[in-house]
Design a protein around this motif. Sequence first.
Motif, PDB file in Angstrom:
ATOM      1  N   THR A 159      -2.713   2.817   2.325  1.00 21.03           N
ATOM      2  CA  THR A 159      -2.847   4.243   2.628  1.00 21.03           C
ATOM      3  C   THR A 159      -4.244   4.565   3.136  1.00 21.03           C
ATOM      4  O   THR A 159      -4.475   5.645   3.666  1.00 21.03           O
ATOM      5  N   PRO A 214       2.698   2.610   4.572  1.00 24.73           N
ATOM      6  CA  PRO A 214       1.870   2.959   3.411  1.00 24.73           C
ATOM      7  C   PRO A 214       2.013   4.444   3.091  1.00 24.73           C
ATOM      8  O   PRO A 214       1.846   5.295   3.965  1.00 24.73           O
ATOM      9  N   ASN A 243      -2.627  -0.476  -1.044  1.00 27.19           N
ATOM     10  CA  ASN A 243      -1.365   0.083  -0.558  1.00 27.19           C
ATOM     11  C   ASN A 243      -1.356   0.317   0.943  1.00 27.19           C
ATOM     12  O   ASN A 243      -0.312   0.596   1.517  1.00 27.19           O
TER      13      ASN A 243
END
Lengths: 227, 284
Positions: free
Chosen positions: A77, B6, A75
Amino acid sequence: MWAVFKKELKSYFLSPIGYVAIGLFLLVFSLFFYLTTISIRAVDLGNLYFNTARYGLLVIVPIITMRMFAEERKNGTEQLLLTSPKSITGIVFGKFFAAVALIAMTLVISLIYYVILCFFQAPNIVPTLVMILGFLLLSMAAISLGMFASSITENQVIAAIITIVFLVVPWFLPNLGEAFTIIDLMSSYQKFPAGLISVKEVVNLLSFAAVFILITIIIMQRRKSVK
Amino acid sequence: MPEGTPLYTELTVREFVNYMADLKSVKAKEKKQAVERVISETGLKNVENKLIRNLSRGYKQRVSLAGALVGNPDVIILDEPTVGLDPKQITEIRSLIKNLGKNHTVILSSHILSEVSQICERVIIINNGKIVAIDTPENLESKTEEKDIIIVTVEDPKNNMDNLKNTISEIQEVKLLKDNEDGTKQYQITSSSGVDLRKKLFETLPKQEIVILELKKNESTLEDAFIKLINNTTEQNENVEPEKDKEILKKEKEEKKQAKKQEKLSKKQAKKEQKEKNKKGGEK
């Protein structure tokens, strides 16, 4: 570490994963509770914990560890974590202990079986607690392995498969030679089910966990410096 | 703020900003206030308890921005903050960034140059890893204007435009750009450098029975400047660099050799001095 721990633990229960893991775990527990105690009319919980450790962890650990780093990497992140002022060590331990906490919760619930047995004949509580302690150490070792698998790939399925392979293959290695017994995690869970704390087993499990946590930290550190 | 926003989509907006505050080690006392401020600053107040998963792209962009803002950093780096947004969201994000610029240093990377010229105070153009230009957008635009070019749209029934060159001496070239269907024509008039012809054209054209419908200076945009700068440098690289490179490399090698020699020499000297000192010490 605390921030990551809190968020990770919360995340387990915001997605179905936490419930699925605990549910499956308790299913395996109940199954072996019937097989190892009720059906043969024993009042010993050792076999219950041994068998659940052997077959239950195989299913549960990949489920809770596969997403740890793989999902973040996929993702993007991961960037948020790596660019934050928090240390990599703290992040890795935060995630690790969140997974350990999930298993610890299940273990607390597993005291139900002790309570059920109390209706027939109360087993000694101390050996039961030792079994649970050993179980926790064993799952820490297995989780560190799963965490390592998750940190080397961005595909959760591959992470899960790597974990399972690493957990299953050592079962068959002793057939090749006695020396391989050490690699098998279950070989360090022999005395705990009898209610005994063996220093050798404790050291084995803790050092196993430490090694894989260390490797994970190194991998993440590298990713941080490369990026 | 990274490109592609994100986010932890299973969290709510408030939870996410809280987490980012934790990650950035915002003190527990100031945390609540900091989170509150950032949420209202980025206009997320009405969606703060919604899951990020369910938000639109523009809101996600803002959540990402909020995550970057919490903890009050001195420098904010934004990577393509308006990609994939609709025009309304783009203007909102832009005004947000402009506001941020008052209290923070904002570094914005973008391929949309109209956006850059609107928001930024200073522009750095990088080509192939090398800085090509550092300047204000206005300066960059004016730098690349080579000649004074004026574009006029006229109604010219008697074709007097062709004779214009004779009546105004400063004109270098009159070029027909477009012959519109309604009888009007668009011309590009190039004057000798440094002369603004607009006033003169406005006075003389009516005398020639030409009606001016439109008269404007051809302003170069940042895009023109960008293309010109990039082209210039790549041409330079292609034409000059191979030879220069060799020369430079040779020079560098020689310099390095000399530096090494000098180092060796200085080391030797140092050793000698030490020996001498030792000797002297021994003698004493």
